[in-house]
Design a protein around this motif. Structure first.
Motif, short mmCIF file in Angstrom:
data_model
loop_
_atom_site.label_atom_id
_atom_site.label_comp_id
_atom_site.label_asym_id
_atom_site.label_seq_id
_atom_site.Cartn_x
_atom_site.Cartn_y
_atom_site.Cartn_z
N ASN A 42 0.83 -1.20 0.00
CA ASN A 42 0.00 0.00 0.00
C ASN A 42 0.86 1.25 0.00
OD1 ASN A 42 -2.75 -1.18 0.47
ND2 ASN A 42 -1.65 -2.04 2.20
N SER A 43 0.31 2.30 -0.58
CA SER A 43 0.92 3.61 -0.52
C SER A 43 -0.13 4.55 0.07
CB SER A 43 1.32 4.08 -1.92
OG SER A 43 1.86 5.38 -1.86
N ILE A 44 0.31 5.53 0.84
CA ILE A 44 -0.64 6.42 1.51
C ILE A 44 -0.33 7.86 1.12
CG2 ILE A 44 -1.71 7.00 3.70
CD1 ILE A 44 -0.48 4.43 4.84
N PRO A 45 -0.56 8.25 -0.12
CA PRO A 45 -0.25 9.60 -0.53
C PRO A 45 -1.16 10.66 0.08
CG PRO A 45 -1.36 8.44 -2.30
CD PRO A 45 -1.09 7.44 -1.22
N ALA A 46 -2.35 10.28 0.50
CA ALA A 46 -3.31 11.26 1.02
C ALA A 46 -2.74 12.06 2.19
CB ALA A 46 -4.60 10.56 1.45
N PHE A 47 -1.96 11.43 3.04
CA PHE A 47 -1.40 12.14 4.19
C PHE A 47 -0.32 13.13 3.76
CE2 PHE A 47 -3.21 8.57 6.56
CZ PHE A 47 -3.80 9.25 7.61
N ARG A 48 0.53 12.75 2.83
CA ARG A 48 1.62 13.63 2.39
C ARG A 48 1.13 14.76 1.50
NH1 ARG A 48 6.84 12.79 4.05
NH2 ARG A 48 7.31 10.65 4.54
N ARG A 49 0.09 14.50 0.73
CA ARG A 49 -0.39 15.49 -0.24
C ARG A 49 -1.47 16.41 0.30
NH1 ARG A 49 -0.59 11.83 -5.70
NH2 ARG A 49 1.65 11.55 -5.86
N GLY A 50 -1.89 16.18 1.54
CA GLY A 50 -2.93 17.03 2.10
C GLY A 50 -4.30 16.78 1.51
N ILE A 52 -6.68 15.04 2.71
CA ILE A 52 -7.73 15.01 3.72
C ILE A 52 -7.79 16.40 4.34
CG2 ILE A 52 -8.56 13.89 5.82
CD1 ILE A 52 -6.62 11.53 5.09
N PRO A 53 -8.85 17.15 4.06
CA PRO A 53 -8.92 18.53 4.55
C PRO A 53 -8.70 18.63 6.06
CG PRO A 53 -10.72 18.07 3.03
CD PRO A 53 -10.04 16.76 3.31
N GLY A 54 -7.80 19.52 6.44
CA GLY A 54 -7.54 19.77 7.85
C GLY A 54 -6.65 18.74 8.53
N VAL A 55 -6.12 17.78 7.78
CA VAL A 55 -5.28 16.73 8.36
C VAL A 55 -3.89 16.79 7.74
CG1 VAL A 55 -4.97 14.25 8.70
CG2 VAL A 55 -7.26 15.23 8.79
N GLN A 59 -0.24 14.06 11.61
CA GLN A 59 -1.39 13.57 12.37
C GLN A 59 -1.72 12.11 12.09
OE1 GLN A 59 -3.71 17.06 11.03
NE2 GLN A 59 -4.49 17.07 13.13
N MET A 60 -0.99 11.46 11.20
CA MET A 60 -1.24 10.06 10.89
C MET A 60 -1.01 9.21 12.14
SD MET A 60 0.60 7.71 8.05
CE MET A 60 0.38 5.96 7.97
N LYS A 61 -1.99 8.35 12.45
CA LYS A 61 -1.90 7.47 13.61
C LYS A 61 -2.00 6.02 13.16
CE LYS A 61 -4.21 10.57 16.88
NZ LYS A 61 -5.38 10.70 17.76
N LEU A 62 -1.32 5.16 13.91
CA LEU A 62 -1.36 3.72 13.68
C LEU A 62 -1.74 3.03 14.98
CD1 LEU A 62 2.05 3.33 11.82
CD2 LEU A 62 -0.20 3.54 10.77
#
Length: 129
Positions: A42-50, A52-55, A59-62
Motif C-alpha cells: 500500500n501507498s498512503i499519498p493522502a497524508f503527504r499530499r494534504g 484530507i482537509p484539515g489533516v 497527524q497520521m496514527k497507527l
C-alpha cells in the motif's frame, strides 16, 4: 470479540499481514515480517499530499494488533516491531492470543535452530488520524 481501534483515532483503513520465522525460533522476527507484509503493498499519498482537509502528515496514527502464540508473548520485543513503521504515530499496540507454532519440518542448527518449530504471527494495522 472483535477489536476495533479506540476512539482516539478516525479510522481510514486496515492493513493485514502474516509473518513467519521458520528458523531460529524468534517471534519478534515473525511479528516484524507480519507488519511489513501488512504495509508493503500500500501507498498512503493522502497524508503527504494534504488530500484530507484539515489533516496533516504529522497527524497520521497507527494502531497495531498482533496475534501471537500465548507461550511466546513474553519474548516479543515491541520496540523492534514498532521500528518496522517508517512514519505515523503508533498510539496503541495490542498483543492477543493467535498465530501458530508448527513444525518447519527440519531443524537447521547452522541457522540457529534450537528445534524444528516455526512461529507464525498475524498483524492488523489500523491507519487513521
Amino acid at each position: 470479540m472483535a477489536c476495533v481501534p479506540n476512539s482516539s483515532m478516525t479510522l481510514l483503513f486496515v492493513e493485514m499481514g502474516v509473518g513467519y520465522d521458520q528458523h531460529g525460533q524468534d517471534v519478534t522476527s515473525a511479528a516484524m515480517r507480519a507488519c511489513k507484509n501488512a504495509i508493503s503493498s500500500n501507498s498512503i499519498p493522502a497524508f503527504r499530499r494534504g488530500s484530507i482537509p484539515g489533516v496533516s502528515f504529522e497527524q497520521m496514527k497507527l494502531q497495531i494488533k498482533l496475534g501471537v502464540p500465548r507461550p511466546l508473548h513474553h519474548t516479543l520485543d515491541l520496540e523492534k516491531v514498532k521500528s518496522v513503521f517508517p512514519y505515523g504515530r503508533i498510539s496503541n499496540v495490542e498483543v492477543v492470543d493467535g498465530g501458530l507454532i508448527c513444525s518447519s519440518g527440519v531443524e537447521v542448527e547452522e541457522m540457529g535452530d534450537k528445534n524444528d518449530d516455526c512461529y507464525i504471527v498475524n498483524a492488523a494495522v489500523y491507519v487513521g488520524y
